[in-house]
Design a protein around this motif. Structure first.
Motif, PDB file in Angstrom:
ATOM      1  N   ASP A   1       0.634  -1.204   0.170  1.00 54.26           N
ATOM      2  CA  ASP A   1      -0.140   0.002  -0.031  1.00 54.26           C
ATOM      3  C   ASP A   1       1.126   1.084  -0.002  1.00 54.26           C
TER       4      ASP A   1
ATOM      5  N   TYR B   1      -4.799  -2.380  -2.841  1.00 54.17           N
ATOM      6  CA  TYR B   1      -3.666  -2.949  -2.557  1.00 54.17           C
ATOM      7  C   TYR B   1      -3.723  -4.093  -1.680  1.00 54.17           C
TER       8      TYR B   1
ATOM      9  N   GLN C   1      -0.546  -5.066   2.966  1.00 52.31           N
ATOM     10  CA  GLN C   1      -1.273  -4.200   3.669  1.00 52.31           C
ATOM     11  C   GLN C   1      -0.456  -4.129   4.963  1.00 52.31           C
TER      12      GLN C   1
END
Length: 366
Positions: free
Chosen positions: A138, A165, A168
């Motif tokens: 991310d 995304y 994470q």
């Protein structure tokens, strides 16, 4: 207008006498800049008897000494003043040796422009809206990581609706983790949305999630996959490119002609992108040479050796000429796109550096 601006305004896959001269002039301009403003580069080139003013034809480009990629992992090398930098990218998110790429505003604008131009020329950019599933970190958290920057940049080459995304940040663990359940739900949601999907990132992560969760759905004929980062750390499970493309078409409904791979190095910055036939094309924004690992002599087209990359867009970081520890060859393609292609053949040496791709693959084993 600078020589580099002229180059970046040209077609990246035109190799006429005129466009080749644009790269020559741009590289000479860039090399002179680093020679005058970066002490190490000047001393290295002086010691080797090379001066940028001697670059007068295409053959002279092959004489430019390469700076070893390891130096960028072990030292902070930059040409620009620190106060002029707008972005610093690293090649690894956690641990290991990190390369850093320092970008001032002009160099950042240049790399964005050349990446867009390359993708447009390969028919991969569009005004149409897409949903994005990115198998990378991310960027809101990993805002200095090269792969996160690349994938976020790629989402800007089309209209975009939703972006997910997959890797994470877990605050409780103070580390990144692959959200497999989130990926599965996102794929199902995108398949039902009526909006075409583009998937970006590490191919091994995508493959193993599909296998583990037995995913089979149809994302639509205008969906795309662009992989990057390779199968580092999972070489024993790597699938040949043609077999992988067939697998993705069967499981996700993405046509094989819309599946492309991207090779890039944070130290170099030029994206080498697949054509429909699966070959990484070398744009006129760069030169790729192959050298003997024994004496660095130039190898002929088709012969295997260490890869040596030249580029001219970056004025803030002294890597116009980068000698790597990767084996490869330069070959040809029959797709109709002009120029040579880059054929990757693995890492030289016996030790491996834990880059962001290796770190990402470890997430599957936790």
């Amino acid at each position: 207008m600078s020589e580099t601006e002229k180059l970046l305004n040209s077609n990246p896959f035109e190799f006429s006498e005129t466009t080749r001269s644009l790269f020559l002039a741009s590289f000479k301009e860039n090399a002179l800049h680093h020679y005058k403003n970066h002490t190490f580069t000047k001393r290295l080139w002086d010691k080797l008897g090379f001066h940028p003013s001697s670059i007068n034809n295409e053959e002279d480009l092959a004489k430019v000494p390469g700076t070893m990629v390891h130096l960028f992992k072990e030292h902070e090398l930059r040409t620009a003043k620190k106060e002029d930098l707008v972005l610093t990218l690293t090649s690894s998110g956690t641990g290991g040796q990190k390369s850093q790429q320092f970008l001032d505003q002009q160099s950042l604008d240049n790399v964005k422009k050349l990446a867009l131009s390359i993708h447009q020329s390969l028919g991969m950019a569009s005004d149409k809206e897409y949903n994005y599933l990115c198998f990378t970190y991310d960027p809101k958290v990993a805002n200095d990581l090269g792969t996160a920057f690349t994938d976020e940049l790629l989402t800007n080459f089309t209209g975009k609706k939703e972006v997910y995304y997959a890797i994470q940040w877990q605050e409780d663990k103070k580390d990144f983790a692959l959200n497999e359940e989130g990926v599965v739900e996102t794929l199902k949601h995108f398949a039902a949305s009526g909006v075409s999907t583009r998937i970006l990132g590490f191919p091994a992560l995508l493959f193993e999630v599909i296998e583990k969760h037995n995913i089979k759905l149809n994302l639509g004929p205008d969906s795309w996959l662009q992989t990057g980062g390779g199968w580092k750390g999972k070489a024993d499970k790597e699938i040949p490119k043609k077999e992988f493309r067939k697998f993705i078409e069967e499981r996700l409904g993405i046509p094989q002609k819309n599946q492309r791979d991207l090779f890039g190095m944070v130290e170099h910055g030029i994206p080498y992108v697949d054509c429909e036939l699966g070959n990484l094309h070398i744009p006129n924004y760069a030169r790729v040479y192959v050298r003997s690992p024994h004496d660095l002599s130039l190898r002929q087209k088709g012969e295997r050796g260490l890869l040596h990359f030249l580029c001219s867009y970056n004025f803030s970081y002294p890597a116009p000429s980068l000698l790597t520890t990767d084996y490869g060859r330069v070959g040809a393609c029959t797709c109709g796109i002009k120029g040579d292609v880059l054929i990757l053949e693995g890492r030289a040496g016996v030790s491996k550096h834990k880059g962001c791709a290796l770190k990402a693959l470890e997430l599957l084993e936790k």
